[in-house]
Write an enzyme that holds these catalytic residues in place. Structure first.
Site, PDB file in Angstrom:
ATOM      1  N   SER A 255       0.896  -1.149   0.000  1.00 54.99           N
ATOM      2  CA  SER A 255       0.000   0.000   0.000  1.00 54.99           C
ATOM      3  C   SER A 255       0.934   1.198   0.000  1.00 54.99           C
ATOM      4  CB  SER A 255      -0.915  -0.003   1.223  1.00 54.99           C
ATOM      5  OG  SER A 255      -0.165   0.139   2.401  1.00 54.99           O
ATOM      6  N   THR A 256       0.493   2.293  -0.497  1.00 54.30           N
ATOM      7  CA  THR A 256       1.366   3.459  -0.630  1.00 54.30           C
ATOM      8  C   THR A 256       1.996   3.837   0.701  1.00 54.30           C
ATOM      9  OG1 THR A 256      -0.012   4.249  -2.424  1.00 54.30           O
ATOM     10  CG2 THR A 256       1.480   5.835  -1.454  1.00 54.30           C
TER      11      THR A 256
END
Length: 101
Positions: free
Chosen positions: A12-13
């Site tokens: 995930s970022t």
């Protein structure tokens, strides 16, 4: 006969920045591990920017289909939390997908 391996990669970022587990770093380590173990690397399943809290991820769903179609003998992940953030989902994947097939 060599085991047919798939590697599963997810970030995930936020986690990529915080933890440093970039897709590239995961892929490099898992590919090197597969080579060291003499596995036949047949597929890469990648879920960039997807939360590990849900199972509805394109790469994960593709991997599950390939496992159920007997295209893989083994799945490699960098860390168990790359597979899922949910213990319930992790148990489902291990018991009902991996071990069953």
């Amino acid at each position: 006969m060599k085991l047919r391996a798939g590697i599963y990669l997810r970030v995930s970022t936020f986690e990529q920045v915080k933890e440093g587990y970039s897709l590239q770093a995961q892929e490099e380590r898992l590919t090197n591990f597969a080579l060291a173990k003499d596995y036949n690397l047949v597929a890469k399943y990648i879920d960039p920017g997807h939360s590990g809290a849900k199972l509805d991820r394109p790469g994960l769903q593709s991997m599950i289909k390939d496992i159920e179609s007997n295209k893989l003998d083994i799945v490699l992940v960098y860390k168990l939390d790359r597979l899922s953030r949910s213990q319930k989902h992790t148990l489902y994947l291990i018991e009902d997908v991996f071990l069953k097939n």
